[in-house]
Write a protein that holds these residues in place. Structure first.
Motif, PDB file in Angstrom:
ATOM      1  N   ALA B  53     135.043  16.217   0.138  1.00  0.00           N
ATOM      2  CA  ALA B  53     135.345  17.418  -0.720  1.00  0.00           C
ATOM      3  C   ALA B  53     134.938  18.784  -0.147  1.00  0.00           C
ATOM      4  CB  ALA B  53     134.778  17.419  -1.957  1.00  0.00           C
ATOM      5  N   GLY B  54     134.314  19.085   1.048  1.00  0.00           N
ATOM      6  CA  GLY B  54     134.090  19.923   1.480  1.00  0.00           C
ATOM      7  C   GLY B  54     132.697  20.720   1.630  1.00  0.00           C
ATOM      8  N   LYS B  55     131.488  19.886   0.889  1.00  0.00           N
ATOM      9  CA  LYS B  55     130.501  20.300   0.565  1.00  0.00           C
ATOM     10  C   LYS B  55     129.708  20.521   1.757  1.00  0.00           C
ATOM     11  CE  LYS B  55     129.657  16.434  -0.850  1.00  0.00           C
ATOM     12  NZ  LYS B  55     129.276  15.213  -1.210  1.00  0.00           N
ATOM     13  N   SER B  56     129.670  19.808   2.854  1.00  0.00           N
ATOM     14  CA  SER B  56     128.822  19.761   4.243  1.00  0.00           C
ATOM     15  C   SER B  56     129.606  21.043   4.734  1.00  0.00           C
ATOM     16  CB  SER B  56     129.208  18.982   5.013  1.00  0.00           C
ATOM     17  OG  SER B  56     128.294  17.850   4.192  1.00  0.00           O
ATOM     18  N   THR B  57     130.755  21.369   4.825  1.00  0.00           N
ATOM     19  CA  THR B  57     131.374  22.391   5.631  1.00  0.00           C
ATOM     20  C   THR B  57     131.093  23.806   4.955  1.00  0.00           C
ATOM     21  OG1 THR B  57     133.243  21.071   5.937  1.00  0.00           O
ATOM     22  CG2 THR B  57     133.744  23.647   6.340  1.00  0.00           C
TER      23      THR B  57
END
Lengths: 333, 511
Positions: B53-57
């Motif tokens: 989902a893009g959390k780490s980015t």
């Protein structure tokens, strides 16, 4: 995502970077030829070039085996000592006079060399795989053993083929030619063709690359990592034996100092040829090209007056570092 | 100096960080689009979302590991641009990584002060670092001897050391990236307490997780991401875990799992008795039936993977294994594959696929024997097999000539599945089938697994995701510390029962 490449060359093309890494050694070779021409126009004469390539035969053939070992994720430092060891025993066998007929004796001696090479390779393979010793250390050890045994066999001196008739019969294997092509050059290309077929076309070759690329993936795919690696060392031993077979007739003798530092030249040829030292990529024709490059650089230095020929070792050392830097910059996106 | 905007209401904590319109593109793939969020002092702000989902980015941008392609970050109202993680740390933003990044051969104190050793003259001041390390861990509510070598610590203890190390940097915002992924419930509870203590000191906390009950417990605010986009930010009090799940997935979660007919009792295919993998699994016994999907649940480190690896000959093991009525003993994968038992590793990238090789080489690696003609590999037949696999398993790739490492996680898993199915195995053991895979691919992989069972193959699924096991399995065995401690079936297949068995709380033993 990288754009699809549309060329239909036989090697699987995955991205432009890999193509560059494969082509680089051939470009370097072409540049060297041009450079050589300007240094001394005699350099590009057929006579000189055949001569240079003939002299590269030992390293080229040993380096073909090294390509296998390195592609599998291993390393063999013992090849130089192995040359001396196998050559000594081969000559000692010829000197026993066990077989009267010289032709038969010669064939038997060659088979003995191949058998010894395979055995030395097997020893290296088993020590690294079954013994689970780092290839660097294991083959450093066998390097000492093979070299030491050679020194002992030769009592520090040299071992010479005693039988004149046998020596005369054997000479053409190095000095002879077929339709003008020196036999050592034919041996280089025949060995390379066979090595390329096995590496690129057979199941063993695919397994070898898989093991070098990621040992765990290979193991989880049901490939026997130990067997694949051990066979790579045996292939290396056989290549050493082939090199010995064309080396012995050159001088008809061998000594305790035969083949010193050949392992470094072989590894240099492999790396210059574009094979990754970490394993998983093997470039047979690149290796042949790399061996030619090493010999040609030396030749150009001899023929030109720019650089002292005493610096050959330093230049070859620099080449391996430059090759690594080029390789890495080509790998990186 | 810029004056920070004064809070409108005194009840609202001061804003520490404002991100607005953050976007991030890798190559042509946009992984984050137009994300805005605010971190306030003394607040735990949870970022939730599916894998991918893009959390780490997003966290890596905030911690200075990545530069945003577009958008702005303001600290105390002043725009900043981080040149790297150290720059972000200088602004008081620190990140606790998901993975444990410690040097295993150094001591706790040496790790905590690694790269910023205290010195006394020319030598390091071990005494000061030892007491500093002890105090740092005590501050976190734990006790670990600072002279202990890190490799001797448990995962939870290592995490505590890692947090202590990070908090040594003067900080105003602490980012936790899925800190509880490998912790037991008990350890998780301890960690949440640590986080509450940090919050109480007025520090802003960003907390990334997809464990929703835990988020509900700790968070003051919840921001939901889906497919790199912001779904919304809410007061945690307004949301129940079920609401969070719906926001994360963006559709009805129940449809994720394929419909399965209740399996009739059929003949046993694999019978395991008194099976032992020294150091990992003890006295394991179970039966796998034809056409059945059998789940293996348990906490990380319960020995599930090791048990499976022992069964297929990847680890030394002993015990009785009967396949189709014949006793077998596998000493390597070659023999287990030949007998029709395939194991798909949880470590797709490290043990499943050759990432630097193309799809064709990967597909046929385990089954090359089928592609030999004379001495050679028949590349045309390999190519045909790849075409078929791409179609059958819906491997989505623009071109067939890419490297396995360039595929997305979901497509890698499909390729791995295709690779093992080339051998037509009768028993398929799949370890963590959907780890790191987005929701669309997950659904497909569940369908494939169900279809394989439908074809009469017997499947073992090892997974740490309980909903997944409950959703696709006929029965679930639960392991704890190397032993199979129970079996759940039918209406007993609930997260609650599984957790009780996995942690041992129902047996009265502390987890």
């Amino acid at each position: 995502m990288s754009a699809a490449t549309t060329d239909t060359a036989k090697a699987p093309k995955t991205s432009r970077d890999w193509d560059m890494a494969a082509i680089a050694p051939f470009v370097a070779l072409a540049l060297l030829l041009v450079l050589g021409y300007f240094a001394n126009p005699n350099f590009v004469s057929v006579a000189n070039l055949t001569n240079v390539i003939t002299r590269s035969a030992f390293i080229a053939i040993i380096a073909l085996g090294a390509t296998y070992v390195i592609s599998s994720g291993g390393l063999d430092l013992s090849v130089g000592a192995m040359v001396a060891f196998v050559a000594s025993l081969m000559i000692l066998f010829m000197n026993t006079g066990a077989i009267g007929d010289p032709t038969l004796m010669l064939v038997a001696a060659m088979l003995v060399a191949l058998g010894l090479g395979a055995a030395c390779g097997l020893a290296n393979g088993l020590i690294t795989t079954v013994g689970k010793i780092e290839p660097f250390i294991a083959t450093l050890g066998t390097m000492g053993i093979y070299r030491g045994l050679t020194t002992w066999l030769s009592q520090g001196g040299s071992i010479t083929v005693r039988d004149r008739e046998l020596q005369q019969l054997y000479r053409p294997v190095y000095f002879g030619d077929v339709f003008g092509v020196p036999i050592p050059i034919i041996v280089i290309f025949a060995t390379a063709a066979l090595a390329a077929f096995v590496l690129y076309r057979t199941r063993y070759g695919r397994h070898l690359i898989a093991v070098g690329s990621n040992e765990e993936v290979a193991r989880y795919s049901g490939i026997s990592v130990q067997k694949v690696r051990t066979i790579a060392y045996i292939v290396q031993g056989l290549c050493v034996a082939v090199a010995v077979i064309i080396y012995v007739p050159r001088l008809g003798s061998t000594s305790a100092t035969t083949g010193i530092l050949w392992e470094l030249q072989a590894i240099t040829a492999v790396v210059v040829g574009g094979t990754a030292l970490r394993g998983g990529v093997g470039r047979i024709w690149g290796t042949v090209c790399g061996a030619f490059i090493l010999e040609i650089v030396g030749n150009i230095m001899l023929l030109s007056n720019f650089v002292s020929e005493y610096l050959i070792g330093a230049i070859q050392g620099a080449i391996i570092i430059i090759a690594m830097l080029v390789q890495r910059s080509l790998m990186r996106k | 100096m810029t004056v920070s905007p004064a809070p409108v209401h005194s009840s609202i904590n001061p804003r520490l960080l404002d991100a607005s319109g953050l976007s991030k593109t890798f190559g042509i793939i946009e992984v984050l689009k137009d994300i805005s969020l605010t971190v306030r002092a003394g607040e735990v702000h949870a970022i939730i979302g599916e894998n991918g989902a893009g959390k780490s980015t997003l966290m890596k941008i905030l911690a200075g590991n990545h530069q945003p392609t577009r958008g702005e970050i303001r600290i105390d109202g002043a725009p900043v641009s981080f040149s790297g993680p150290v720059d972000a740390e200088n602004h008081g933003i620190v990140l606790v990584h998901q993975e444990i990044l410690l040097a295993p051969d150094l001591t706790v104190a040496q790790n905590i002060y690694l790269g910023r050793e205290l010195r006394k003259g020319l030598t390091v001041d071990d005494q000061a670092m030892r007491s500093g390390a002890r105090q740092a861990i005590v501050d976190l509510g734990g006790y670990i001897d600072p002279d202990t070598i890190v490799s001797r610590l448990s995962i939870a203890q290592r995490q505590l050391v890692q947090i202590a190390r990070v908090l040594l940097v003067p900080h105003r915002i602490v980012i936790f990236d899925e800190p509880t992924a490998s912790l037991t419930p008990h350890e998780t509870e301890a960690l949440l307490k640590v986080i509450r203590d940090i919050r109480a000191k007025g520090v802003g906390v960003l907390y990334i997780s997809h464990r929703l009950p835990e988020v509900k417990e700790i968070a003051d605010r919840v921001t939901v991401l889906r497919d790199g986009r912001l779904v919304g930010s809410h007061d945690a009090a307004e949301l129940q875990p079920a609401d969070m799940a719906r926001l994360m997935v963006g559709r009805d979660v129940a449809k994720l799992y394929p419909d399965r007919h209740a399996a009739e009792v059929r003949q046993a295919v694999l019978e395991v008795e008194r099976f032992e993998v020294p150091g990992f699994a003890l006295d394991a016994a179970f039966t796998l039936r034809k056409g059945e999907i059998l789940g293996f649940a348990g906490l990380i480190g319960a020995g599930r993977t090791e048990l499976m690896e022992g069964l297929v000959g990847l680890r030394p093991a002993k015990g009785k294994v009967v396949l189709n009525g014949h006793p077998v003993s596998f000493t390597d994968v070659h023999s287990s594959l030949k007998a029709g038992v395939a194991y798909l590793s949880e470590d797709r990238k490290g043990k499943g696929l050759l990432l630097t090789k193309d799809l064709r080489v990967n597909l046929t690696l385990a089954s090359l024997g089928k592609f030999i003609r004379g001495l050679q590999i028949d590349r045309k037949r390999e190519g045909d097999a790849l075409d078929k696999a791409i179609k059958d398993f819906d491997i989505r790739t623009g071109t067939k000539n890419i490297l396995a490492g360039q595929l997305s996680g979901g497509n890698q898993q499909k390729l791995l599945l295709a690779k093992m199915m080339m051998l037509d195995p009768q028993v398929v053991i799949i370890d963590e089938p959907t780890r790191g895979i987005d929701i669309g691919n997950k659904e497909q992989i569940y369908k494939f697994i169900a279809a394989l069972a439908e074809e009469g193959r017997s499947i073992i699924v090892v997974s740490s995701e309980m909903p997944e096991l409950i959703g696709i399995c006929d029965r679930i065995l639960v392991m704890r510390t190397g032993r199979i401690v129970g079996e759940v079936q039918g209406e007993h297949m609930t997260e609650n029962e599984i957790v009780q068995l996995a942690t041992g709380v129902n047996a009265g033993a502390a987890a």
